[in-house]
Design a protein around this motif. Structure first.
Motif, PDB file in Angstrom:
ATOM      1  N   LYS A 142      -1.321   8.041   3.760  1.00  0.00           N
ATOM      2  CA  LYS A 142      -0.397   9.135   3.423  1.00  0.00           C
ATOM      3  C   LYS A 142      -0.975  10.029   2.329  1.00  0.00           C
ATOM      4  CE  LYS A 142       4.019   7.104   4.810  1.00  0.00           C
ATOM      5  NZ  LYS A 142       5.358   6.657   4.358  1.00  0.00           N
ATOM      6  N   LYS A 146      -1.869  13.971   2.708  1.00  0.00           N
ATOM      7  CA  LYS A 146      -1.251  14.927   1.774  1.00  0.00           C
ATOM      8  C   LYS A 146      -2.309  15.771   1.066  1.00  0.00           C
ATOM      9  CE  LYS A 146       1.658  14.937  -2.376  1.00  0.00           C
ATOM     10  NZ  LYS A 146       2.377  14.072  -3.354  1.00  0.00           N
ATOM     11  N   ASN A 233      -2.841   1.679   7.493  1.00  0.00           N
ATOM     12  CA  ASN A 233      -2.294   2.593   6.489  1.00  0.00           C
ATOM     13  C   ASN A 233      -3.090   2.586   5.193  1.00  0.00           C
ATOM     14  OD1 ASN A 233      -0.108   3.547   8.041  1.00  0.00           O
ATOM     15  ND2 ASN A 233       1.038   1.687   7.603  1.00  0.00           N
TER      16      ASN A 233
END
Length: 494
Positions: A142, A146, A233
């Motif tokens: 993530k 971003k 992840n």
């Protein structure tokens, strides 16, 4: 000192059993000793030394080197060969490749031949072992997404600076390396020299070019990170195959995530029959690839698969049914259904009446939930589950609403009837006398094996890095475990 070491080695010992098992494996018709690996030490002797080191809790190459110099059991295994140094042991362990996996499954065949296992009942479970990686060099998917989005948003401003400095406007689809090459060539043509250090003034051309180079460098880094995630992840910079997971051994006592591997093991008769190394944080997506691997070996005929609730999914149930395997997977809600307060949670489908004829649910208040549609949910593995959607005719004024739904409108329910049927079938299996026996045995078999490896052997963190090296290290550990277990069984019989 008598150099005939046989007189110092007792007849009933672990080292002699190891020697007999590895000799039988290596000297069969389909498994010949390869050319000498390092110096004067053949492959089979190096394999015995490594396995016996793991049997005695010596996992590092330096510790095994020390044992080879001063332990009489290792002298006996060397058969007069020169003591290997730690680099020789490390290179052999690193480069043995598929040989170690072949030795492991040949040990399993040996156990089958001895009648120690049948291969019919597989008790499967997983454990997480910490990787040999820095706990704080983490990369999160993530965060990368971003930061990459922010970086790409800066490109128009960088291109504007290039336009004002060079008078060049690149099209939006021009690759960044091509822009850098064009600008560098242009600076050389006009005679502008790049300067560095104190006392030098950078030209507007150089400043614009350096900004583009910085942009290109960061973009390449993010692209590299994205190529390493591979459905995960997170990963560690010091071991990119390791994924950050929650471990039971928490040194800071704060639920901190640590880099590690999910180790799956199939156990029967307290022997490890197969292993599977995964980067998945949960067990549910590891069952099918693990069973596929075991089936491809054609070692034994699988019949019953016994797992805990962490493996329950519609995809896993369907796979077991399609391959003629009996499922003994404990449903996720098995323990919850035993509690008294579960009956008061009226919003759950198991607490409602289902009428197949009208394809409706009837809630505690006697109101009907009509079927209003169908939705499809896709899992991480690509499996598509079909769910029927039901909605209550009216929840207004319902006395049970507080324990049924928190939605402002009417109660909506999503149910996979196929999954419900498969769950009930597995529940029926585990509640039979044979199923209860298997379920009770599961905690002894798989949990017991991991307990011995972690507590008795003291193996709680890998020494090597990378998926391939991790697999080799755990296979050595599993072979040593199986031979020690075989020795204990034989010793108790005679």
């Amino acid at each position: 000192m008598n150099m005939n070491f046989d007189i110092y080695i007792e007849e009933n010992s672990q080292v002699k059993m190891l020697n007999d098992v590895i000799n039988e494996i290596y000297y069969t018709a389909d498994y010949t000793v390869q050319s000498k690996w390092m110096g004067d030490i053949p492959d089979d002797i190096m394999m015995k030394i490594l396995i016996f080191g793991y049997m005695n809790g010596a996992f590092s190459s330096r510790k095994i080197e020390q044992l080879c110099k001063r332990d009489i059991y290792f002298w006996w295994l060397l058969e007069g060969s020169k003591n290997p140094d730690h680099s020789t042991i490390s290179r052999f362990r690193k480069k043995m490749g598929e040989q170690i996996e072949r030795v492991f499954y040949d040990v399993v065949r040996y156990l089958l031949k001895m009648g120690e296992i049948s291969g019919e009942n597989l008790f499967i479970d997983g454990t997480k072992i910490e990787a040999n990686a820095n706990r704080y060099t983490f990369v999160w998917k993530k965060s990368v997404a971003k930061n990459e989005e922010k970086l790409r948003a800066k490109l128009p401003a960088v291109l504007d600076e290039i336009d004002s400095a060079f008078g060049i406007r690149f099209p939006g689809n021009t690759p960044v390396p091509d822009m850098i090459a064009t600008l560098s060539s242009l600076m050389s043509k006009v005679g502008i020299v790049r300067v560095t250090g104190k006392g030098h003034h950078k030209s507007s051309y150089q400043k614009a070019l350096e900004k583009l180079e910085e942009y290109s460098e960061k973009l390449a880094q993010y692209e590299y990170y994205n190529s390493l995630f591979d459905g995960r992840n997170s990963f560690s910079k010091t071991d990119t195959d390791a994924t950050f997971m929650r471990m039971k051994e928490d040194h800071m006592k704060n639920g901190q995530l640590k880099p590690g591997y999910n180790i799956q093991a199939a156990v029967e008769g307290e022997y490890i029959l197969g292993i599977y190394i995964s980067s998945e944080r949960s067990d549910v997506n590891t069952l099918i690839p693990f069973l596929e691997k075991l089936n491809s070996l054609e070692l034994f005929v699988l019949k019953n698969i016994i797992c805990d609730a962490g493996y329950e999914s519609e995809e896993n149930y369907l796979y077991l049914r399609s391959h003629g395997l009996t499922s003994y997977i404990k449903p996720v809600n098995y323990e919850q259904q035993k509690k008294k307060n579960q009956r008061t949670k009226y919003g759950r489908p198991e607490n409602m009446e289902y009428h197949e004829l009208g394809d409706i649910f009837v809630c505690e208040a006697g109101r009907i939930l009509w079927r209003v549609g169908t939705k499809h949910e896709k899992s991480k593995t690509g499996f598509v589950s079909e769910k029927a959607v039901y909605r209550c005719e009216s929840c207004e004024g319902c006395p049970y609403r507080q324990n049924c739904t928190k939605a402002k409108g009417n109660k909506t329910l999503s149910v996979s009837h196929r999954f419900k049927e498969l769950r009930e079938e597995s529940l029926e299996n585990i509640t039979t006398d044979f199923g209860r026996q298997l379920r009770m045995n599961r905690s002894i078999q798989s949990d017991g094996a991991f307990g011995v490896l972690k507590q008795d052997h003291g193996f709680r963190r890998f020494l090597c890095r990378g998926n391939k090296n991790i697999r080799t290290e755990f296979l050595l550990l599993a072979i040593s475990y199986n031979i020690k277990k075989l020795f204990a069984r034989f010793k108790s019989r005679f």
